[in-house]
Scaffold this motif. Structure first.
Motif, mmCIF file in Angstrom:
data_model
loop_
_atom_site.group_PDB
_atom_site.id
_atom_site.type_symbol
_atom_site.label_atom_id
_atom_site.label_comp_id
_atom_site.label_asym_id
_atom_site.label_seq_id
_atom_site.Cartn_x
_atom_site.Cartn_y
_atom_site.Cartn_z
ATOM 1 N N PHE A 135 0.852 -1.105 0.158
ATOM 2 C CA PHE A 135 -0.127 0.032 -0.200
ATOM 3 C C PHE A 135 0.783 1.097 -0.158
ATOM 4 O O PHE A 135 0.643 1.994 -0.836
ATOM 5 N N ARG B 137 2.614 1.913 -3.350
ATOM 6 C CA ARG B 137 1.442 2.486 -4.370
ATOM 7 C C ARG B 137 1.169 3.866 -4.153
ATOM 8 O O ARG B 137 1.323 4.735 -4.738
ATOM 9 N N MET B 138 1.126 4.265 -2.872
ATOM 10 C CA MET B 138 1.059 5.499 -2.553
ATOM 11 C C MET B 138 2.147 6.458 -2.787
ATOM 12 O O MET B 138 1.968 7.813 -3.444
ATOM 13 N N LYS C 35 2.406 6.571 -6.890
ATOM 14 C CA LYS C 35 1.382 7.485 -7.439
ATOM 15 C C LYS C 35 1.441 8.806 -7.056
ATOM 16 O O LYS C 35 0.675 9.679 -7.329
ATOM 17 N N GLY C 36 2.572 9.047 -6.306
ATOM 18 C CA GLY C 36 2.767 10.406 -5.844
ATOM 19 C C GLY C 36 1.693 11.116 -4.778
ATOM 20 O O GLY C 36 1.651 12.320 -4.820
ATOM 21 N N LYS C 37 1.164 10.109 -4.191
ATOM 22 C CA LYS C 37 -0.033 10.464 -3.125
ATOM 23 C C LYS C 37 0.856 10.962 -1.724
ATOM 24 O O LYS C 37 0.511 11.628 -1.007
ATOM 25 N N MET C 38 2.025 10.125 -1.502
ATOM 26 C CA MET C 38 2.654 10.323 -0.413
ATOM 27 C C MET C 38 4.384 10.156 -0.950
ATOM 28 O O MET C 38 4.695 9.743 -1.721
ATOM 29 N N GLY D 133 4.689 13.266 -6.561
ATOM 30 C CA GLY D 133 3.488 13.941 -7.205
ATOM 31 C C GLY D 133 3.762 15.326 -7.411
ATOM 32 O O GLY D 133 2.789 16.183 -7.928
ATOM 33 N N HIS E 64 4.036 17.550 -5.017
ATOM 34 C CA HIS E 64 3.314 18.607 -3.915
ATOM 35 C C HIS E 64 4.083 18.456 -2.870
ATOM 36 O O HIS E 64 3.687 18.882 -1.832
ATOM 37 N N LYS F 192 5.064 15.127 1.405
ATOM 38 C CA LYS F 192 3.695 15.048 1.240
ATOM 39 C C LYS F 192 3.072 13.954 1.742
ATOM 40 O O LYS F 192 3.415 12.826 1.484
ATOM 41 N N GLY F 193 2.209 13.838 2.576
ATOM 42 C CA GLY F 193 1.585 12.851 3.217
ATOM 43 C C GLY F 193 2.554 12.013 4.211
ATOM 44 O O GLY F 193 1.911 11.022 4.888
ATOM 45 N N ALA G 174 -3.560 12.824 1.229
ATOM 46 C CA ALA G 174 -2.793 11.907 0.826
ATOM 47 C C ALA G 174 -3.501 10.762 -0.098
ATOM 48 O O ALA G 174 -3.463 10.747 -1.292
ATOM 49 N N LYS H 16 -3.681 9.027 -10.495
ATOM 50 C CA LYS H 16 -3.267 8.922 -9.062
ATOM 51 C C LYS H 16 -4.091 7.801 -8.603
ATOM 52 O O LYS H 16 -3.697 7.144 -7.584
#
Lengths: 208, 288
Positions: free
Chosen positions: A163, A166-167, A170-173, A177, A179, A183-184, B16, B275
């Motif tokens: 998990f 993947r985060m 995907k640039g969410k953490m 991303g 950001h 980030k995260g 996030a 994303k």
């Protein structure tokens, strides 16, 4: 399960009735609509909100409060929505869970579920930062659940390694991303954290 | 149009895990000409983990109070934030004593009950409305979609804005943008298992499997949803569900705001479609 009448606590239903959300307990007429629609009962046939309510009404305090099934409710509100007597079944179960936590604190029962640890770890991050901090939550929860730091890290990796990757990808953490580098990954903190502290203190005082 | 400006509560996952829901919500409302004012310094609503109603009321009073200062209704894309805001609003409106007690914790928690909490789907379909949205559509999203509502839009009754067993608002929106809803009523409002993810992963995975499987069997190109926890469970954890249960779904999971954004002609990058964990490229091919 045999009912030992001499062990019943006739006041138990009042404990529930006196709590916010538990007020309509006695309206239950045991129709079982709550249980028939429950997605958890579908997977775990022994899970039975109707029975938990009936046992509560009978005063089977210890059996109810130490029932591990209390902690597999997904809080999906289907029981509440379908109850023809407006018992607000989901809230009743939440009241019983809170009573179970108090009973455990008082040394009366032992809760066989990691869920209270999880909820506490979740709320600790909210109290501390004003917002949920996933990583902080996991870092508190897993070691407590597993009984040691090392075992906790192992369990956390097992559940969240994929998990987390993947985060990250995907640039969410993390930086990918665009950001920001962290980030995260770091806690997002609000400025008025003193208000959070005051809120949690007020709730604690009220619970006494 | 009845709505021009709203207070916006993105919610914790927006930072996030549900970044794409946040991005697409902002982009869609910009396109629709509704100004969103982010609730300054918003805090967590307590989610499903705050089981004490008093804690929920105090936490949510703060967010409500900030929006009330601007005299704006407050909108959130998160179903759980919505549920907590709405029940706090109900409780505080009805109970002057509780309002006073919460205000006494800290002056910043003074809420007078003059605004209304809304979920994004509710604002889109009931406040802005299908006609207004239709007038701004530039593309057709020709997808077979499984509309998945989850728990808190139609339940519990005191805060619901759609039918508890057969909700329709997302179905209508999907049809409006050129999509086709696959038969999915058995799963529309079934819990995704999200709240059990970290304590009973085995149950959570089974619950997610049922939803993914039904969508796949119904021939859906994707599942559309409106809750960041459902998104985490069905999208971000989908590879884990597949691995644990030895199945293969590869079912794209998109937020309803992402689909609407595509129909409004918004760039897919701006909607965060890169994303989503399960690849969404196939979806983009069907936007014409």
């Amino acid at each position: 399960m045999p009912i030992k009448t001499w062990e019943l606590d006739p006041n138990f239903k009042n404990e529930i009735l006196n709590e916010q959300g538990g007020e309509h307990l006695t309206a239950c007429y045991q129709c079982s609509t709550c249980t028939l629609g429950c997605p958890i009962t579908e997977l775990v046939p022994s899970y039975n909100p109707r029975k938990i309510i009936q046992m509560s009404l009978l005063g089977m305090r210890t059996e109810v409060l130490s029932n591990p099934d209390l902690w597999i409710c997904a809080i999906c509100q289907t029981c509440t929505a379908r109850c023809p007597q407006n018992v607000v079944v989901g809230d009743v179960l939440a009241v019983i869970r809170r009573l179970a936590e108090k009973a455990e604190e008082a040394g009366e029962i032992k809760i066989e579920s990691p869920r209270p640890l999880f909820e506490t770890a979740f709320l600790h991050t909210v109290e501390k930062y004003g917002r949920l901090y996933d990583i902080g939550l996991a870092m508190e929860y897993y070691p407590k659940r597993e009984g040691s730091f090392v075992a906790g890290q192992k369990a956390m990796m097992n559940d969240y390694m994929g998990f987390g990757m993947r985060m990250f990808l995907k640039g969410k953490m993390g930086p990918l991303g665009g950001h920001g580098l962290f980030k995260g990954l770091l806690a997002s903190k609000i400025k008025q954290r003193d208000v959070m502290e005051k809120i949690f203190k007020w709730v604690e005082e009220k619970e006494k | 149009m009845s709505v021009e400006k709203l207070a916006y509560l993105p919610g914790c996952p927006s930072e996030a895990t549900a970044l794409e829901q946040h991005m697409s919500t902002e982009a869609v409302f910009e396109k629709l000409g509704v100004e969103l004012v982010e609730v300054e310094e918003w805090n967590c609503c307590g989610a499903a983990e705050a089981e004490d109603p008093n804690l929920v009321y105090a936490l949510n009073a703060r967010n409500l109070a900030i929006a009330e200062k601007d005299n704006l209704d407050i909108m959130t894309p998160c179903s759980i934030c919505y549920y907590n805001l709405a029940r706090t609003n109900n409780a505080l409106k009805a109970n002057e004593e509780l309002r006073a007690e919460i205000k006494a914790i800290d002056p910043s928690l003074e809420y007078n009950g003059t605004i209304t909490p809304k979920h994004v789907l509710d604002v889109l379909m009931n406040d802005i409305g299908p006609e207004e949205i239709k007038s701004k559509l530039v593309k057709k999203v020709e997808l077979k979609v499984a509309p998945y509502y989850g728990c808190y839009l139609g339940r519990p009754p005191e805060t619901a804005f759609d039918d508890p067993d057969d909700p329709v608002l997302m179905d209508q929106l999907i049809e409006l943008i050129g999509g086709e809803n696959v038969p999915f009523s058995a799963m529309k409002t079934k819990c995704c298992g999200g709240p059990l993810m970290m304590t009973r992963g085995d149950l959570a995975f089974e619950m997610a499997r049922k939803i993914l499987e039904r969508a796949k069997n119904a021939g859906a190109d994707c599942i559309a949803l409106a809750c960041p926890l459902c998104g985490m469970m069905l999208d971000a954890k989908q590879p884990d569900v597949e691995k644990a249960l030895n199945v293969k779904f590869e079912m794209p999971i998109v937020y309803i705001t992402q689909l609407l954004g595509l129909a409004l002609g918004i760039d897919s990058k701006k909607l965060g479609l890169q994303k989503n964990v399960v690849d969404t490229k196939k979806i983009l091919e069907k936007v014409v």
